[in-house]
Design a protein around this motif. Sequence first.
Motif, PDB file in Angstrom:
ATOM      1  N   VAL A  99       4.461  22.076   8.624  1.00  0.00           N
ATOM      2  CA  VAL A  99       3.809  20.898   9.174  1.00  0.00           C
ATOM      3  C   VAL A  99       4.056  19.710   8.252  1.00  0.00           C
ATOM      4  CG1 VAL A  99       1.605  19.841   9.827  1.00  0.00           C
ATOM      5  CG2 VAL A  99       2.034  22.270  10.326  1.00  0.00           C
ATOM      6  N   LEU A 100       4.567  18.618   8.822  1.00  0.00           N
ATOM      7  CA  LEU A 100       4.752  17.366   8.094  1.00  0.00           C
ATOM      8  C   LEU A 100       3.779  16.340   8.659  1.00  0.00           C
ATOM      9  CD1 LEU A 100       8.675  17.097   8.154  1.00  0.00           C
ATOM     10  CD2 LEU A 100       7.263  18.029   6.318  1.00  0.00           C
ATOM     11  N   LEU A 101       2.997  15.710   7.792  1.00  0.00           N
ATOM     12  CA  LEU A 101       2.023  14.722   8.223  1.00  0.00           C
ATOM     13  C   LEU A 101       2.246  13.401   7.496  1.00  0.00           C
ATOM     14  CD1 LEU A 101      -0.679  13.588   9.392  1.00  0.00           C
ATOM     15  CD2 LEU A 101      -1.827  14.691   7.451  1.00  0.00           C
ATOM     16  N   VAL A 102       2.427  12.323   8.261  1.00  0.00           N
ATOM     17  CA  VAL A 102       2.344  10.972   7.729  1.00  0.00           C
ATOM     18  C   VAL A 102       0.925  10.508   8.013  1.00  0.00           C
ATOM     19  CG1 VAL A 102       3.158   8.599   7.946  1.00  0.00           C
ATOM     20  CG2 VAL A 102       4.797  10.491   8.039  1.00  0.00           C
ATOM     21  N   PRO A 103       0.054  10.409   6.991  1.00  0.00           N
ATOM     22  CA  PRO A 103      -1.364  10.115   7.235  1.00  0.00           C
ATOM     23  C   PRO A 103      -1.616   8.822   8.000  1.00  0.00           C
ATOM     24  CG  PRO A 103      -1.044  10.896   5.001  1.00  0.00           C
ATOM     25  CD  PRO A 103       0.321  10.688   5.571  1.00  0.00           C
ATOM     26  N   SER A 104      -0.745   7.839   7.817  1.00  0.00           N
ATOM     27  CA  SER A 104      -0.833   6.626   8.622  1.00  0.00           C
ATOM     28  C   SER A 104       0.543   5.997   8.704  1.00  0.00           C
ATOM     29  CB  SER A 104      -1.818   5.615   8.033  1.00  0.00           C
ATOM     30  OG  SER A 104      -1.808   4.417   8.798  1.00  0.00           O
ATOM     31  N   GLN A 105       0.952   5.633   9.918  1.00  0.00           N
ATOM     32  CA  GLN A 105       2.208   4.927  10.093  1.00  0.00           C
ATOM     33  C   GLN A 105       2.025   3.416   9.898  1.00  0.00           C
ATOM     34  OE1 GLN A 105       5.158   5.999  10.031  1.00  0.00           O
ATOM     35  NE2 GLN A 105       6.246   4.129  10.616  1.00  0.00           N
ATOM     36  N   ASN A 106       0.793   2.992   9.681  1.00  0.00           N
ATOM     37  CA  ASN A 106       0.509   1.595   9.355  1.00  0.00           C
ATOM     38  C   ASN A 106      -0.651   1.531   8.359  1.00  0.00           C
ATOM     39  OD1 ASN A 106       0.155  -1.179   9.269  1.00  0.00           O
ATOM     40  ND2 ASN A 106      -0.658  -1.350  11.339  1.00  0.00           N
ATOM     41  N   PRO A 107      -0.419   1.924   7.127  1.00  0.00           N
ATOM     42  CA  PRO A 107      -1.497   1.911   6.130  1.00  0.00           C
ATOM     43  C   PRO A 107      -2.137   0.540   5.927  1.00  0.00           C
ATOM     44  CG  PRO A 107       0.352   3.212   5.337  1.00  0.00           C
ATOM     45  CD  PRO A 107       0.824   2.514   6.574  1.00  0.00           C
ATOM     46  N   ASP A 108      -1.337  -0.517   6.019  1.00  0.00           N
ATOM     47  CA  ASP A 108      -1.902  -1.857   5.839  1.00  0.00           C
ATOM     48  C   ASP A 108      -3.002  -2.101   6.861  1.00  0.00           C
ATOM     49  OD1 ASP A 108       0.029  -2.136   3.912  1.00  0.00           O
ATOM     50  OD2 ASP A 108       1.337  -3.408   5.113  1.00  0.00           O
ATOM     51  N   GLY A 109      -2.739  -1.708   8.088  1.00  0.00           N
ATOM     52  CA  GLY A 109      -3.728  -1.899   9.138  1.00  0.00           C
ATOM     53  C   GLY A 109      -4.977  -1.079   8.916  1.00  0.00           C
ATOM     54  N   GLN A 110      -4.834   0.106   8.322  1.00  0.00           N
ATOM     55  CA  GLN A 110      -6.012   0.914   8.015  1.00  0.00           C
ATOM     56  C   GLN A 110      -6.914   0.199   7.018  1.00  0.00           C
ATOM     57  OE1 GLN A 110      -6.913   4.471   9.231  1.00  0.00           O
ATOM     58  NE2 GLN A 110      -6.081   2.959  10.639  1.00  0.00           N
TER      59      GLN A 110
ATOM     60  N   TYR B  28       1.906  12.010  13.106  1.00  0.00           N
ATOM     61  CA  TYR B  28       1.390  10.852  12.366  1.00  0.00           C
ATOM     62  C   TYR B  28       0.336  10.149  13.202  1.00  0.00           C
ATOM     63  CZ  TYR B  28       4.958   8.265  15.075  1.00  0.00           C
ATOM     64  OH  TYR B  28       5.746   7.736  16.079  1.00  0.00           O
ATOM     65  N   ALA B  29      -0.485   9.339  12.507  1.00  0.00           N
ATOM     66  CA  ALA B  29      -1.629   8.700  13.142  1.00  0.00           C
ATOM     67  C   ALA B  29      -1.649   7.210  12.834  1.00  0.00           C
ATOM     68  CB  ALA B  29      -2.928   9.348  12.652  1.00  0.00           C
ATOM     69  N   THR B  30      -2.462   6.501  13.581  1.00  0.00           N
ATOM     70  CA  THR B  30      -2.878   5.107  13.346  1.00  0.00           C
ATOM     71  C   THR B  30      -1.732   4.129  13.154  1.00  0.00           C
ATOM     72  OG1 THR B  30      -3.212   5.388  10.940  1.00  0.00           O
ATOM     73  CG2 THR B  30      -5.087   5.844  12.383  1.00  0.00           C
ATOM     74  N   ILE B  31      -0.656   4.290  13.915  1.00  0.00           N
ATOM     75  CA  ILE B  31       0.334   3.213  13.924  1.00  0.00           C
ATOM     76  C   ILE B  31      -0.313   1.966  14.507  1.00  0.00           C
ATOM     77  CG2 ILE B  31       1.311   3.873  16.170  1.00  0.00           C
ATOM     78  CD1 ILE B  31       4.056   3.008  15.078  1.00  0.00           C
ATOM     79  N   HIS B  32      -1.256   2.175  15.453  1.00  0.00           N
ATOM     80  CA  HIS B  32      -2.108   1.097  15.951  1.00  0.00           C
ATOM     81  C   HIS B  32      -3.477   1.275  15.298  1.00  0.00           C
ATOM     82  CE1 HIS B  32       0.595   0.884  19.750  1.00  0.00           C
ATOM     83  NE2 HIS B  32       1.064   0.139  18.766  1.00  0.00           N
ATOM     84  N   SER B  33      -3.811   0.342  14.416  1.00  0.00           N
ATOM     85  CA  SER B  33      -4.850   0.626  13.439  1.00  0.00           C
ATOM     86  C   SER B  33      -6.273   0.524  13.947  1.00  0.00           C
ATOM     87  CB  SER B  33      -4.658  -0.284  12.224  1.00  0.00           C
ATOM     88  OG  SER B  33      -3.412  -0.007  11.625  1.00  0.00           O
ATOM     89  N   THR B  34      -6.487  -0.027  15.140  1.00  0.00           N
ATOM     90  CA  THR B  34      -7.829   0.024  15.710  1.00  0.00           C
ATOM     91  C   THR B  34      -8.084   1.354  16.405  1.00  0.00           C
ATOM     92  OG1 THR B  34      -6.967  -1.142  17.650  1.00  0.00           O
ATOM     93  CG2 THR B  34      -8.105  -2.462  15.994  1.00  0.00           C
TER      94      THR B  34
ATOM     95  N   ASN C  86       0.830  -1.203   0.000  1.00  0.00           N
ATOM     96  CA  ASN C  86       0.000   0.000   0.000  1.00  0.00           C
ATOM     97  C   ASN C  86       0.865   1.253   0.000  1.00  0.00           C
ATOM     98  OD1 ASN C  86      -2.728  -1.167   0.136  1.00  0.00           O
ATOM     99  ND2 ASN C  86      -2.058  -1.977   2.109  1.00  0.00           N
ATOM    100  N   ASP C  87       0.228   2.392  -0.305  1.00  0.00           N
ATOM    101  CA  ASP C  87       0.958   3.653  -0.413  1.00  0.00           C
ATOM    102  C   ASP C  87       1.307   4.214   0.961  1.00  0.00           C
ATOM    103  OD1 ASP C  87       0.928   3.736  -3.187  1.00  0.00           O
ATOM    104  OD2 ASP C  87      -1.029   4.729  -3.252  1.00  0.00           O
TER     105      ASP C  87
END
Length: 852
Positions: free
Chosen positions: A165-176, A127-133, A76-77
Amino acid sequence: MNTGPSRLLPVLALVATLASPVWAQSVPAPEQFFGFKIGVDGELARYPKVLEYFQLISKSTDRVRFDLIGKTTMGNDYALVTISAPDNLAKFDRLVEINRRLADPRGLSDAEAQKLAAEGKPFYLFYATIHSTEVSNGQAIIEIVHRLATESSPQIREILDNAVVLLVPSQNPDGQHLVIDHWYKTKGTNYNRVFPDLYHKYVGHDDNRDWFMFTQKETRMNIELVQNKYKPIITHDMHQQGPQGSRIFVPPFTDPFDVNIHPILSQGQATVGQAMATALLGEGKEGVAWNQSYDMWSPARQYMIYHGQPRILTEIASGNLGDPYVNPQKGRPLGPQESRWNFPVPYSKDTWTLGQQMDYGVTAALAGMSHVAKYGREWLYNFYRVHRDWSAHSKGPFAFVVPATQRDPFATYEMLDLLKFGEVEIHRASAAFSAGGKPYPAGSWVIKTAQPYGGFAKTMLEKQIYPDLRLFPGGPPEPPYDVTGHTLWMLMGVTVDQVDEPFEAPLELQKTIATVAAAAPSRAKGAYLIGPESYGVFKIVAELQKANVPTFRAAKSFEAAGQTFAPGTFVIPPVPAAQKIVESSAKSLGIPIVATDRAPAIDGFRLKPGTKVGLFKGANNMPSGWLMWMFEQYGIGYEIVKAPDFQGDLHAKFDVIVLPSGITRQRVTNGLDMKRNDPAEWGWAAGVGDEGWKKLRGFVENGGTLLAIGSAVETARDLLDLPIEKALPEAPPRFGPGAAPPSATTQVPASEVAPGACPSSGPCSSSRTRHIGCGRASASKLRSPRAIPVRTSCRAAGCSVRSISRIKPTSSPSASAKGMWSPTAARSISARSRARLSSCCSMASITGRRHP
């Protein structure tokens, strides 16, 4: 002329419209793009759509840039969004140059640093959602980006003008993908709405314990392509915790703090955290807490804190994914109800919605950005001061020395490579020298603490002494929040010496780290011999297995080619396929390989070519995920053992079945509840019942090998009713045998325990259970006249492997067998016992870390 309100309102509306930039009007509001209001109950924006929205915004405004910077584990991206005023983005490269200069201040005066701080702009990474739940932060970032892209309020203008501002939209896209897709797929059904398996393919919830071993692609992309590239001065890590505690946690943190964290950074965390708390309380938000639960001890969670940045952790109370959480005791407010200095306003309602979670996250993030933007010059100068102070470090130790001669040259390379990836400077001696009263040969490595990232080097290489914190004076120890030790060389089996006093040595700075090639073995006439000391040897074994080369292990020590070889040494016939593999491996792995003219006459075990390995994964079992990852790094072929496999012949499919830690009899027989999970998708993880349990026993009794790891040793003991002993030692209590167990009333935040990761009883039931990496240990011997000690090395970050089982032989080994290359050369014991022992020995040593 009538200028009353009815005539004035249209005029004001027109003025407001004319004052709003035209491009801002071209950016659709989130509800227009997604088709629902972000944060509304029952809806979640999916990750691909979020990236699509951010791409659209970047094309509609000169405040936002969007970059795809890599692919994740599952393809994933992985994206980065950069937001600032157009003028700042126009000189972005210069701003990065300033950050990099302040990060390495050697040769820079304080006055010059002040000028650069005045010219530069602080970079705020979140950044967000490294833990995807923990889904609400993945929704909050949509609102944050939209506001930064379209608003012209004083707060937004200050952030844009004075910060990047630097944003990583998800640190675990697979989990999203996995979590949200599953949530929608099960909508309107009786199935479990929470994704029932690991939400990172290999490490699940442990992806937030990978900031010092850098095993996963997502970690490495964040560090290499964001952290190290742009040098942000602060990182905001957006998490969520359990639904019954405070509504949000913000810094400061509780004790203990790692002594290698610069005090400026500790204070910076507290300052930003309190700015967030002030904004939250100012908006009337209840349940705001600080200085509780979360400490600042382990680098496994916080690479950034050793690279000049405060790590800002926010932990927002969770809900039921996209649905509200209602207190089971209806009418009773959620969370603690007693005001404290660090929890002034308890939450007054019994319901907690996704919209509220998102609102708290937006407020906290914008408050942190505002504070950094307001004091940007001070933040940049403090960034310089942290690196300046470490570059001039003189309190000791002076350096860490890695001797050139090592038991495991491959592990030495991997340890140095990890440090280099973390931007630690490593020197190598061009001639022999002495340090700390000890001689060192040429080729030894020296890591000085006086360098910009000396704090990272020091915390990774020194022996940790965890503070003796007590629940009350004279009382039991306060349970640690997370791992208490992380010394790299202990984890990896490398010799490293701490040298406290300065010394002189002819040193050369290493631009890259490479393996030190071992001398290529001469062409063998009798055998190639490879000692068991390096875990890298299993890369060679895997290649030999694929090439169908017979491979043997010595049952005891022996003499050959003028040296002594340890039990477990690999003995390989000099066939053409073997020659090619061992010659290239000596060069690429640095592992010594000896060629002999005669095969040693020694008892041994033959490793079965093409061994069929089955991994009993279970659902949501993190040790299984780590083993999947490890097997793949070492080229070990394996298959997941699925419930349908028990309907056929297990022997036809597997030679070895591995039971990871956490696999209990209940997980084998009951598995996932097929009434709560779709059998079409999750049937592989269904229980196999008592018949399957008996079939697993029959697999072993009829010659199959069962390898049990960690707590699964008890499972194997129950299965086979045999006196099975653990081969690796158990971790002792932190304060000795008499230490009190963790308090049963201590709450563990949901962000630190994956859903379903811990059973309600058994070895993982403690409220303070953590997935703790284990250090290298020598496996205990088989309790037989001819014992085979096997060295193992358990170093995957966050791995739970504690021990490896051994099964006592049911018959005594006979005298030494003849003819090393004969299929019958592996001791004259029963075929069943021999199969168990040989495969068990080989599998027990397969461990280690990815070859970078």
